[in-house]
Write an enzyme that holds these catalytic residues in place. Structure first.
Site, PDB file in Angstrom:
ATOM      1  N   ILE A 266     -21.599  89.276 -25.408  1.00  0.00           N
ATOM      2  CA  ILE A 266     -20.231  88.789 -24.734  1.00  0.00           C
ATOM      3  C   ILE A 266     -19.327  89.817 -25.091  1.00  0.00           C
ATOM      4  O   ILE A 266     -18.294  90.503 -24.512  1.00  0.00           O
ATOM      5  CB  ILE A 266     -19.974  87.194 -24.641  1.00  0.00           C
ATOM      6  CG1 ILE A 266     -20.841  86.552 -23.811  1.00  0.00           C
ATOM      7  CG2 ILE A 266     -18.491  87.331 -24.497  1.00  0.00           C
ATOM      8  CD1 ILE A 266     -20.547  85.123 -24.126  1.00  0.00           C
TER       9      ILE A 266
ATOM     10  N   SER B 288     -17.289  77.087 -26.498  1.00  0.00           N
ATOM     11  CA  SER B 288     -18.617  77.021 -25.979  1.00  0.00           C
ATOM     12  C   SER B 288     -18.675  75.679 -24.806  1.00  0.00           C
ATOM     13  O   SER B 288     -17.948  74.811 -25.181  1.00  0.00           O
ATOM     14  CB  SER B 288     -19.810  76.835 -26.811  1.00  0.00           C
ATOM     15  OG  SER B 288     -20.809  76.477 -26.237  1.00  0.00           O
TER      16      SER B 288
ATOM     17  N   TYR C  81     -23.216  73.029 -34.171  1.00  0.00           N
ATOM     18  CA  TYR C  81     -22.583  74.271 -33.585  1.00  0.00           C
ATOM     19  C   TYR C  81     -21.270  73.681 -32.429  1.00  0.00           C
ATOM     20  O   TYR C  81     -20.175  74.127 -32.456  1.00  0.00           O
ATOM     21  CB  TYR C  81     -23.527  74.994 -32.609  1.00  0.00           C
ATOM     22  CG  TYR C  81     -23.224  76.140 -31.700  1.00  0.00           C
ATOM     23  CD1 TYR C  81     -22.729  77.331 -32.134  1.00  0.00           C
ATOM     24  CD2 TYR C  81     -22.891  75.725 -30.227  1.00  0.00           C
ATOM     25  CE1 TYR C  81     -22.798  78.219 -31.281  1.00  0.00           C
ATOM     26  CE2 TYR C  81     -22.310  76.637 -29.471  1.00  0.00           C
ATOM     27  CZ  TYR C  81     -22.282  77.891 -29.951  1.00  0.00           C
ATOM     28  OH  TYR C  81     -21.888  78.978 -29.049  1.00  0.00           O
TER      29      TYR C  81
ATOM     30  N   LYS D 293     -17.326  74.746 -32.423  1.00  0.00           N
ATOM     31  CA  LYS D 293     -16.515  75.054 -31.469  1.00  0.00           C
ATOM     32  C   LYS D 293     -15.409  74.210 -30.715  1.00  0.00           C
ATOM     33  O   LYS D 293     -14.464  74.588 -30.327  1.00  0.00           O
ATOM     34  CB  LYS D 293     -17.486  75.367 -30.190  1.00  0.00           C
ATOM     35  CG  LYS D 293     -18.465  76.506 -30.511  1.00  0.00           C
ATOM     36  CD  LYS D 293     -17.669  78.062 -30.771  1.00  0.00           C
ATOM     37  CE  LYS D 293     -18.730  79.059 -30.808  1.00  0.00           C
ATOM     38  NZ  LYS D 293     -17.968  80.371 -30.728  1.00  0.00           N
TER      39      LYS D 293
ATOM     40  N   TYR E 164     -32.009  74.317 -25.744  1.00  0.00           N
ATOM     41  CA  TYR E 164     -31.164  73.522 -24.899  1.00  0.00           C
ATOM     42  C   TYR E 164     -31.899  72.316 -24.345  1.00  0.00           C
ATOM     43  O   TYR E 164     -31.369  71.469 -23.552  1.00  0.00           O
ATOM     44  CB  TYR E 164     -30.102  74.387 -24.100  1.00  0.00           C
ATOM     45  CG  TYR E 164     -28.885  74.909 -24.508  1.00  0.00           C
ATOM     46  CD1 TYR E 164     -27.764  74.422 -24.638  1.00  0.00           C
ATOM     47  CD2 TYR E 164     -29.226  76.115 -25.316  1.00  0.00           C
ATOM     48  CE1 TYR E 164     -26.916  75.218 -25.448  1.00  0.00           C
ATOM     49  CE2 TYR E 164     -28.110  76.908 -25.895  1.00  0.00           C
ATOM     50  CZ  TYR E 164     -27.020  76.243 -26.015  1.00  0.00           C
ATOM     51  OH  TYR E 164     -25.918  77.019 -26.838  1.00  0.00           O
TER      52      TYR E 164
HETATM   53  N1  LIG Z   1     -24.666  83.393 -25.118  1.00  0.00           N
HETATM   54  C1  LIG Z   1     -24.378  82.063 -24.699  1.00  0.00           C
HETATM   55  O1  LIG Z   1     -24.997  81.738 -23.905  1.00  0.00           O
HETATM   56  C2  LIG Z   1     -22.800  81.624 -25.069  1.00  0.00           C
HETATM   57  C3  LIG Z   1     -22.515  80.294 -24.732  1.00  0.00           C
HETATM   58  C4  LIG Z   1     -21.313  79.967 -25.122  1.00  0.00           C
HETATM   59  C5  LIG Z   1     -20.440  80.399 -26.143  1.00  0.00           C
HETATM   60  N2  LIG Z   1     -21.059  81.566 -26.720  1.00  0.00           N
HETATM   61  C6  LIG Z   1     -20.333  82.277 -27.716  1.00  0.00           C
HETATM   62  O2  LIG Z   1     -19.804  83.471 -27.352  1.00  0.00           O
HETATM   63  C7  LIG Z   1     -19.936  84.588 -28.555  1.00  0.00           C
HETATM   64  C8  LIG Z   1     -20.812  85.579 -28.275  1.00  0.00           C
HETATM   65  O3  LIG Z   1     -21.968  85.234 -28.038  1.00  0.00           O
HETATM   66  P1  LIG Z   1     -23.336  86.112 -27.773  1.00  0.00           P
HETATM   67  O4  LIG Z   1     -24.025  85.314 -26.813  1.00  0.00           O
HETATM   68  O5  LIG Z   1     -22.471  87.424 -27.320  1.00  0.00           O
HETATM   69  O6  LIG Z   1     -23.835  86.304 -29.194  1.00  0.00           O
HETATM   70  P2  LIG Z   1     -25.005  87.437 -29.903  1.00  0.00           P
HETATM   71  O7  LIG Z   1     -25.879  87.992 -28.667  1.00  0.00           O
HETATM   72  O8  LIG Z   1     -25.883  86.876 -30.866  1.00  0.00           O
HETATM   73  O9  LIG Z   1     -23.706  88.645 -30.500  1.00  0.00           O
HETATM   74  C9  LIG Z   1     -22.994  87.987 -31.322  1.00  0.00           C
HETATM   75  C10 LIG Z   1     -22.189  88.870 -31.915  1.00  0.00           C
HETATM   76  O10 LIG Z   1     -21.470  88.467 -33.062  1.00  0.00           O
HETATM   77  C11 LIG Z   1     -21.415  89.355 -34.064  1.00  0.00           C
HETATM   78  N3  LIG Z   1     -21.233  88.508 -35.314  1.00  0.00           N
HETATM   79  C12 LIG Z   1     -22.245  87.243 -35.464  1.00  0.00           C
HETATM   80  N4  LIG Z   1     -21.813  86.891 -36.940  1.00  0.00           N
HETATM   81  C13 LIG Z   1     -20.879  87.548 -37.234  1.00  0.00           C
HETATM   82  C14 LIG Z   1     -20.019  87.653 -38.489  1.00  0.00           C
HETATM   83  N5  LIG Z   1     -20.340  86.647 -39.403  1.00  0.00           N
HETATM   84  N6  LIG Z   1     -19.116  88.377 -38.500  1.00  0.00           N
HETATM   85  C15 LIG Z   1     -18.765  89.483 -37.685  1.00  0.00           C
HETATM   86  N7  LIG Z   1     -19.736  89.578 -36.370  1.00  0.00           N
HETATM   87  C16 LIG Z   1     -20.697  88.538 -36.168  1.00  0.00           C
HETATM   88  C17 LIG Z   1     -22.848  90.168 -34.059  1.00  0.00           C
HETATM   89  O11 LIG Z   1     -22.850  91.213 -34.927  1.00  0.00           O
HETATM   90  P3  LIG Z   1     -24.051  92.218 -34.977  1.00  0.00           P
HETATM   91  O12 LIG Z   1     -24.465  92.930 -33.830  1.00  0.00           O
HETATM   92  O13 LIG Z   1     -23.616  93.137 -36.388  1.00  0.00           O
HETATM   93  O14 LIG Z   1     -25.011  91.190 -35.602  1.00  0.00           O
HETATM   94  C18 LIG Z   1     -22.695  90.479 -32.408  1.00  0.00           C
HETATM   95  O15 LIG Z   1     -21.819  91.413 -32.031  1.00  0.00           O
HETATM   96  C19 LIG Z   1     -20.238  83.553 -29.661  1.00  0.00           C
HETATM   97  O16 LIG Z   1     -19.048  83.137 -30.350  1.00  0.00           O
HETATM   98  C20 LIG Z   1     -21.006  82.432 -29.045  1.00  0.00           C
HETATM   99  O17 LIG Z   1     -20.932  81.275 -29.765  1.00  0.00           O
HETATM  100  C21 LIG Z   1     -22.317  82.253 -26.162  1.00  0.00           C
END
Ligand SMILES: NC(=O)c1ccc[n+]([C@@H]2O[C@H](COP(=O)([O-])OP(=O)(O)OC[C@H]3O[C@@H](n4cnc5c(N)ncnc54)[C@H](OP(=O)(O)O)[C@@H]3O)[C@@H](O)[C@H]2O)c1
Length: 261
Positions: free
Chosen positions: A23, A146, A159, A163, A204
């Site tokens: 995202i 989330s 989690y 959030k 999930y």
């Molecule tokens: N995907 C979903 O279905 C979903 C649903 C609801 C909410 N969200 C929320 O949306 C956000 C993005 O999720 P996503 O699905 O894009 O996750 P993702 O694909 O796992 O990517 C996670 C991103 O966060 C970075 N990151 C993780 N831990 C970190 C830390 N300690 N410090 C700095 N950067 C960090 C990672 O960096 P690296 O690449 O360096 O590891 C990566 O850029 C999150 O907050 C997640 O909880 C996601």
């Protein structure tokens, strides 16, 4: 992208935490497409962050990648200082970094609690604290909650709580930041096709349905639009909240979940 949309972030500077993948990467792309210069924070995936910066640069955009673990507020502060040093100002903080956690109550350790809250909750609060001194009136902050904050899933307590706290943070901070002319909101994404969803999607499903229903079947009945979101669809919500189009919106969490009730 129309020229009217491009103008939304022309001359603006944004920091996107968690911008190397998923995202956050889609948010960085969207903001750059609409004219912003963006500092992309990441935890460890230097290769993905560098590839995104190169892609954005090839398209004529301005972006820089900065390694910064948001669990360490000092590193987040350094990311924000770097953005200001590189691009001369700060207008938008999009806080997208986050980590997932699934486990039943009896297995949760205090180390798990600290690790999840350090990134998802503490990390976002201190990103705001470091960004605010650089944001003038009109500055905009978008945090990441989330759908899980307001919906029950088996084993998702830690989690979800990390959030839910974020939604309370934006509500309360809106009063303080409103005095400075800064708006703060959150996005609560539903299931979005990223590495996180690929790695955790099956968790999930309720364990009693193991072997009886897979994720795609569950999406048909659990989500009104019957599919995961594309990261770009979620990024459009961040761009809205980060823009002057959302000038009179603060303290709120936008549910962007395809209808997951
Ligand atoms: N995907 C979903 O279905 C979903 C649903 C609801 C909410 N969200 C929320 O949306 C956000 C993005 O999720 P996503 O699905 O894009 O996750 P993702 O694909 O796992 O990517 C996670 C991103 O966060 C970075 N990151 C993780 N831990 C970190 C830390 N300690 N410090 C700095 N950067 C960090 C990672 O960096 P690296 O690449 O360096 O590891 C990566 O850029 C999150 O907050 C997640 O909880 C996601």
């Amino acid at each position: 992208m129309s020229s009217a949309q491009k103008a939304r972030f022309e001359g603006k500077v944004a920091v996107v935490t968690g911008g190397s993948r998923g995202i956050g990467a889609a948010v960085a792309r969207r903001l750059v497409q609409e004219g912003a210069a963006v500092a992309i924070g990441y935890r460890g995936n230097q290769e993905a962050a560098a590839a995104l910066v190169a892609e954005l640069g090839d398209g004529g955009g301005r972006a820089v990648a900065v390694q910064a673990d948001v669990a360490d507020p000092e590193q987040t502060g350094a990311l924000i200082e770097r953005a200001v040093a590189e691009f001369g100002r700060l207008d938008v903080l999009a806080s997208c970094a986050g980590i997932e956690h699934f486990d039943a109550l009896e297995n949760i350790t205090s180390a798990d609690f600290d690790r999840v809250f350090a990134v998802n909750t503490r990390g976002q609060l201190f990103a705001v604290q470091h960004a605010v001194p650089h944001l003038g009136a009109g500055g905009r902050i978008v945090l990441t909650s989330s759908v899980s904050a307001s919906k029950a899933f088996f084993g998702h307590t830690l989690y979800a709580a990390s959030k839910a706290a974020v939604e309370s943070m934006v509500l309360n901070l809106s009063a303080e930041l409103g005095r400075k002319g800064i708006a703060i909101n959150a996005i609560a994404p539903g299931g979005t096709a990223t590495d996180m969803a690929r790695e955790n999607g099956a968790s999930y499903l309720h364990p009693d349905l193991a072997g009886k229903q897979d994720l795609s079947e569950w999406l048909q009945v659990g989500v009104a639009l019957r599919r995961l979101a594309e990261p770009s669809e979620v990024a459009a919500g961040y761009a809205f909240l980060a823009s002057a189009d959302a000038a009179y919106m603060t303290g709120r969490t936008l549910q962007l979940d395809g209808g997951m009730f």
